[in-house]
Each structure stands twice: as C-alpha cells, then as structure tokens.
Write an enzyme that holds these catalytic residues in place. Structure first.
Site, PDB file in Angstrom:
ATOM      1  N   HIS A  32       4.584   0.300   0.495  1.00  5.58           N
ATOM      2  CA  HIS A  32       5.551  -0.461   1.477  1.00  5.58           C
ATOM      3  C   HIS A  32       4.399  -1.622   1.841  1.00  5.58           C
ATOM      4  O   HIS A  32       3.351  -1.593   1.781  1.00  5.58           O
ATOM      5  CB  HIS A  32       5.733   0.306   2.644  1.00  5.58           C
ATOM      6  N   HIS A  73       0.810  -1.126  -0.122  1.00  5.25           N
ATOM      7  CA  HIS A  73       0.001   0.204   0.008  1.00  5.25           C
ATOM      8  C   HIS A  73       0.893   1.285   0.015  1.00  5.25           C
ATOM      9  O   HIS A  73       2.056   1.309   0.125  1.00  5.25           O
ATOM     10  CB  HIS A  73      -0.859  -0.176   1.288  1.00  5.25           C
ATOM     11  N   ARG A  95       4.610   6.246  15.301  1.00  5.94           N
ATOM     12  CA  ARG A  95       4.503   6.525  13.786  1.00  5.94           C
ATOM     13  C   ARG A  95       3.895   7.992  13.582  1.00  5.94           C
ATOM     14  O   ARG A  95       2.989   8.330  14.170  1.00  5.94           O
ATOM     15  CB  ARG A  95       3.421   5.532  13.189  1.00  5.94           C
ATOM     16  N   ASP A 100       0.360   4.681   1.923  1.00  6.34           N
ATOM     17  CA  ASP A 100      -0.465   5.361   3.161  1.00  6.34           C
ATOM     18  C   ASP A 100      -1.515   6.036   2.681  1.00  6.34           C
ATOM     19  O   ASP A 100      -1.457   7.132   2.132  1.00  6.34           O
ATOM     20  CB  ASP A 100       0.216   5.875   3.944  1.00  6.34           C
TER      21      ASP A 100
END
Ligand code: AKG
Ligand code: FE2
Length: 271
Positions: A238, A94, A253, A96
């Site tokens: 990723h 994907h 994150r 993000d």
C-alpha cells in the site's frame, strides 16, 4: 443484511449492512472469507471509539503495538494526522513493518476526518504480481530471501539508522490462509537479497519494485469520514498518496499480529 460487493478488479470489496461493534459469529465468518478473497475490505459509516476499534481488531488476532505514536489511553491505537508531504512516513510502497521478524498480518484504519479530494490509499495485489512473472523467474525468486530494514524510517524520525530493526524474509511468501504465493518485497524496506551485495541486488529489486506496483494490480480507496478499511499485509502493498496539501486527514490505526512470513514449511532461522 450483510452485503459484500467487489469494488475493483485487482482487489477490494465494500461491506455494507453491518455494524462491526455487534457482529455475530456467522457474520464475522463471512467477513473473514471476504478478506481472504479480496485482501482489502472497506466498511463505510462505522461509528467507533478507539476501544471499539480495538475490540473489532482483536477478533482477528492479538493486537500488535507500533513503536511510534500510540495514544496514551490506547497504546495500540495510533493516530495518523496530516504532517505534510515531506514528513509523511507512508508515501511509498510498503507492507507494514516488513522489517520485523513477525510483521502484522493486517492493518485497519478508521477515518475520523478525510479531505474532500485526494489523500487516497493505493493498494497493489501481490498474488497477481507474482502470477504475472515468467515461470523461470518465479522459480528463481522462490529460492531467494531478502533483507528488510527500517533505516529509511529511522532517518525520517531522526534516529540512528544503524540501530533500526531488520529482518530476513522469503521473497515469495505463502499466504497462511489462502495457501497461494505472493511477492513480498517493497521499495520502502527491502534493501538487498540475503547473501547478495546491495550492488548485485539493485537491478532485480528495481525490476520487482516497478513490477509489483503495476497499474493493473492496483486499486485506490477514496476516504469518507466513518470508513473503516482493513488490508492484508501478506497479500498487498500500500501507498498513502499525499496530494491533499494541508487538508485535515485523521485516522485511528490498529494492527493485528501475523505469523513469521514463510514458504509454507516450518520457518527457517533468519540469517
Ligand atoms: O494513511 C494511509 O493511507 C496509510 C498509512 C499507512 O501506510 C499505514 O497506516 O500503515
Ligand atoms: Fe503502512
């Protein structure tokens, strides 16, 4: 002394000799250029609390909150933990939040705990993926837009898929800083071509999903505690590889807002 060394052929570089809490403008400019050149940057041995991670992220642009799992003291900082393979929301290719009209341009993870072995993150260079296509298919894809949805994530989180966010983006986006084209579809979120039925889209999308993750476009990051890794969602896909069983893996994150994905001309209204 700041040093940038390439870590793999398709993408990625390691940045040493810096503490990201105290970067002067010249060092930051060097890092920005390295990010544009290599798409994924790893900074080993960074000691960062969530406030310091946010401060470094804010040098790249406004922070973008994620709808899930912000920590109470720092809503822009998400804590990623090992939820087990079945519940891992990130074990798929994907970019993000491509289901949002304005997805984050970059995401950064700081590793607090990492498995001895496994739990790597795979990246795939989508500029290379686009370049490797035949000119005729490139031309065709430049005309297409695709519908991205978070339906799969909504199901995973026990929410109503019909209410999940969705957005329409060009299938080939022009990178705002580099100026070159990248393929912008992913198995996790891309549902169909805009104006096409799902059944009509399936064949070509399936080819693109396979192609975009070809081994020669990929590199993986093996995590050590203290690693800070940034990736460019406009350039790479990723995949969080879940092969570490129950071994603890904890990341902080943060993501930084980007522009509406475009073809290098003024954005068109989304269909
Ligand atoms: O945990 C990872 O390796 C990556 C997770 C991910 O996909 C993300 O943070 O956006
Ligand atoms: Fe992700």
């Amino acid at each position: 002394m700041i040093e940038i060394s390439r870590s793999a052929s398709p993408l990625g570089a390691t940045v040493t000799g810096v503490d990201v809490r105290v970067l002067d403008d010249a060092a930051f400019a060097t890092i920005r250029q390295a990010f544009a050149d290599h798409h994924v940057l790893a900074f080993p041995d960074q000691e960062l609390d969530p406030g310091e991670q946010k401060a470094f992220a804010a040098r790249w642009g406004p922070l973008q909150r994620h709808p899930y799992n912000g920590t109470e003291a720092h809503p822009e900082v998400m804590r990623l933990e090992n939820l087990g393979k079945a519940k891992d929301p990130n074990e798929h290719w994907h970019s993000d939040m491509s289901y949002e009209p304005v997805p984050p341009k970059l995401t950064m993870l700081h590793a607090l705990e990492a498995p001895e072995l496994g739990g790597e993150t795979a990246f795939a260079n989508q500029h290379l993926a686009f370049e490797a296509l035949s000119p005729a298919l490139q031309d065709h894809l430049r005309q297409l837009r695709a519908v991205h949805t978070a339906e799969g994530l909504a199901r995973l989180y026990g929410q109503d898929p019909a209410a999940a966010p969705r957005a329409v983006h060009p299938v080939v986006r022009v990178h705002e800083e580099r100026g070159d084209e990248a393929l912008y579809v992913c198995r996790a979120f891309t549902q169909r071509f805009d104006g096409w039925r799902r059944s009509e889209s399936r064949g070509l999308l399936e080819f693109l999903f396979e192609h975009s993750a070809r081994p020669d476009f990929q590199a993986r990051h093996r995590w050590r505690p203290g690693d800070l890794v940034l990736w460019d969602n406009r350039s790479v896909l990723h995949y969080a590889v879940h092969d570490h069983g129950d071994d603890p893996r904890v990341m902080h994150r943060v993501q930084v807002e980007g522009d509406r994905p475009g073809r290098g001309e003024p954005a068109q209204a989304s269909a």
